[in-house]
Design an enzyme around this catalytic site. Structure first.
Site, mmCIF file in Angstrom:
data_model
loop_
_atom_site.group_PDB
_atom_site.id
_atom_site.type_symbol
_atom_site.label_atom_id
_atom_site.label_comp_id
_atom_site.label_asym_id
_atom_site.label_seq_id
_atom_site.Cartn_x
_atom_site.Cartn_y
_atom_site.Cartn_z
ATOM 1 N N ASP A 88 0.843 -1.193 0.000
ATOM 2 C CA ASP A 88 0.000 0.000 0.000
ATOM 3 C C ASP A 88 0.888 1.257 0.000
ATOM 4 O O ASP A 88 1.868 1.330 0.753
ATOM 5 C CB ASP A 88 -0.881 -0.042 1.261
ATOM 6 C CG ASP A 88 -2.030 0.940 1.240
ATOM 7 O OD1 ASP A 88 -2.464 1.335 0.136
ATOM 8 O OD2 ASP A 88 -2.524 1.295 2.344
ATOM 9 N N HIS A 89 0.572 2.228 -0.822
ATOM 10 C CA HIS A 89 1.269 3.530 -0.846
ATOM 11 C C HIS A 89 2.789 3.434 -0.795
ATOM 12 O O HIS A 89 3.438 4.109 0.015
ATOM 13 C CB HIS A 89 0.794 4.418 0.310
ATOM 14 C CG HIS A 89 -0.606 4.909 0.126
ATOM 15 N ND1 HIS A 89 -0.931 5.924 -0.740
ATOM 16 C CD2 HIS A 89 -1.773 4.496 0.659
ATOM 17 C CE1 HIS A 89 -2.240 6.116 -0.712
ATOM 18 N NE2 HIS A 89 -2.775 5.261 0.123
ATOM 19 N N GLY A 187 -7.646 8.428 7.039
ATOM 20 C CA GLY A 187 -7.870 8.676 8.467
ATOM 21 C C GLY A 187 -9.340 8.936 8.752
ATOM 22 O O GLY A 187 -10.211 8.537 7.988
ATOM 23 N N GLY A 215 -9.351 5.717 1.570
ATOM 24 C CA GLY A 215 -9.976 6.616 2.544
ATOM 25 C C GLY A 215 -11.432 6.278 2.798
ATOM 26 O O GLY A 215 -12.254 7.163 3.032
ATOM 27 N N ALA A 216 -11.771 4.981 2.780
ATOM 28 C CA ALA A 216 -13.175 4.590 2.922
ATOM 29 C C ALA A 216 -13.647 4.533 4.381
ATOM 30 O O ALA A 216 -14.839 4.398 4.632
ATOM 31 C CB ALA A 216 -13.419 3.245 2.247
ATOM 32 N N ASN A 236 -10.288 0.197 0.262
ATOM 33 C CA ASN A 236 -9.246 0.094 1.295
ATOM 34 C C ASN A 236 -9.803 0.397 2.676
ATOM 35 O O ASN A 236 -10.488 1.408 2.866
ATOM 36 C CB ASN A 236 -8.122 1.087 1.004
ATOM 37 C CG ASN A 236 -7.290 0.692 -0.202
ATOM 38 O OD1 ASN A 236 -7.645 -0.223 -0.937
ATOM 39 N ND2 ASN A 236 -6.185 1.373 -0.400
ATOM 40 N N ALA A 238 -8.435 0.693 6.658
ATOM 41 C CA ALA A 238 -7.276 0.696 7.552
ATOM 42 C C ALA A 238 -7.653 1.210 8.933
ATOM 43 O O ALA A 238 -7.696 0.463 9.916
ATOM 44 C CB ALA A 238 -6.139 1.531 6.956
ATOM 45 N N THR A 239 -7.978 2.500 9.006
ATOM 46 C CA THR A 239 -8.262 3.143 10.292
ATOM 47 C C THR A 239 -9.385 2.432 11.052
ATOM 48 O O THR A 239 -9.302 2.249 12.266
ATOM 49 C CB THR A 239 -8.657 4.611 10.056
ATOM 50 O OG1 THR A 239 -7.633 5.217 9.252
ATOM 51 C CG2 THR A 239 -8.778 5.368 11.354
HETATM 52 CO CO CO Z 1 -4.661 4.999 0.799
#
Ligand code: CO
Ligand code: CO
Length: 290
Positions: A88-89, A187, A215-216, A236, A238-239
């Site tokens: 990722d990134h 975030g 950023g979902a 994606n 993550a947070t």
């Molecule tokens: Co991203």
């Protein structure tokens, strides 16, 4: 190559094209260690969902590329769903090379902070290298606000994806999937985000490859589903995984001041994270696809 002889790690080509045809999205979950990786693959296997396990450069330097690689390859031997390990990134060619040489087959090169021509040049180099090693490549045009890893982008520096530029970008780089900036941010959101669906529809009209939504975290299920209708094939997350894991772990340790056994205190953290993984697989409509 791969670390384990019978690894079944896949790239994201077939899984994203199937998602594109059948109008769902493959969830990409960011993990950080053995426990978080186990939660994701176990839940995905139970739900018969394809899954992408993602790590940022920060995660790989925290946990080690070889350790993460071995953990995910081990998972592919245990479960018969498609599992991809995804960078990722990533911004450095050497980091991508290090993982691809270990057997990673899915790469995001993020050159979105660079001017258009330079972005194309770097991405093309990664595409040529990765394709020669059986790996697929995601790139980003436009720029999301927020914080990912150590990278912080001010809202004023964020930039929506231009549909015509996206068409040229995909054609010239040969990328397998495209991350678009349509109003999401990395975030947590301070205010309710408003997604630019007209822009997404225009991008879908001009671009053939599967689209990716970053950023979902904090975007409503309704808006994610609408994005999927408009060509998003990878979402994606993550947070939204980090929060339940940490909260449950903290609560357990506060309530059990004597606790010192990771086999015990990790359990509620894993259970809390698992619920979110299941919820996100349902949101992506990726269950029972294999
Ligand atoms: Co991203
Ligand atoms: Co090589």
């Amino acid at each position: 190559m791969s670390l384990l002889k019978d690894s079944k790690l896949v790239n994201t080509k077939d899984m994203l094209l199937k998602a594109q045809r059948e109008k769902y999205a493959v969830p990409a979950f960011n993990i950080h260690n053995l426990e978080t990786a186990q939660v994701v693959v176990e839940a995905a296997a139970e739900m018969r969902s394809p899954v992408i396990i993602a790590g940022t450069p920060g995660t790989f330097s925290f946990a080690g590329r070889d350790y993460i690689q071995a953990i995910i390859e081990t998972a592919t031997r245990k479960y018969d769903i498609p599992i991809a390990l995804h960078l990722d990134h990533h911004e450095k060619f050497e980091d991508i090379q290090a993982s691809v040489e270990l057997g990673t087959k899915s790469v995001m090169i993020d050159a979105s902070h660079l001017p258009f021509e330079e972005n194309i040049r770097i991405v093309k180099k990664v595409v040529d290298y990765s394709h020669a090693h059986g790996a697929t490549v995601e790139a980003e045009l436009g720029r999301l606000g927020g914080q990912e890893d150590d990278l912080v982008v001010d809202e004023k520096d964020s930039m929506f994806t231009d549909p015509k530029a996206a068409k040229e970008y995909v054609e010239r780089t040969g990328v397998d999937s495209l991350a678009v900036a349509i109003g999401t941010a990395h975030g947590l959101y301070k205010a309710e985000p408003k997604l630019d669906f007209e822009r997404l529809a225009e991008i879908q009209k001009l671009v053939d490859v599967p689209l990716v939504l970053h950023g979902a975290s904090g975007i409503s299920t309704e808006d994610v589903r609408k994005s999927i209708e408009l060509g998003v094939c990878k979402v994606n997350i993550a947070t939204e995984l980090k929060i339940p894991f940490s909260n449950a772990l903290r609560q357990y340790l506060v309530e059990n001041q004597e606790a010192n056994d990771p086999r015990k205190y990790m359990a509620p953290a894993k259970a809390a994270m698992r619920e979110v993984v299941i919820e996100k697989i349902k949101m992506c409509k990726s269950e029972n696809r294999y």
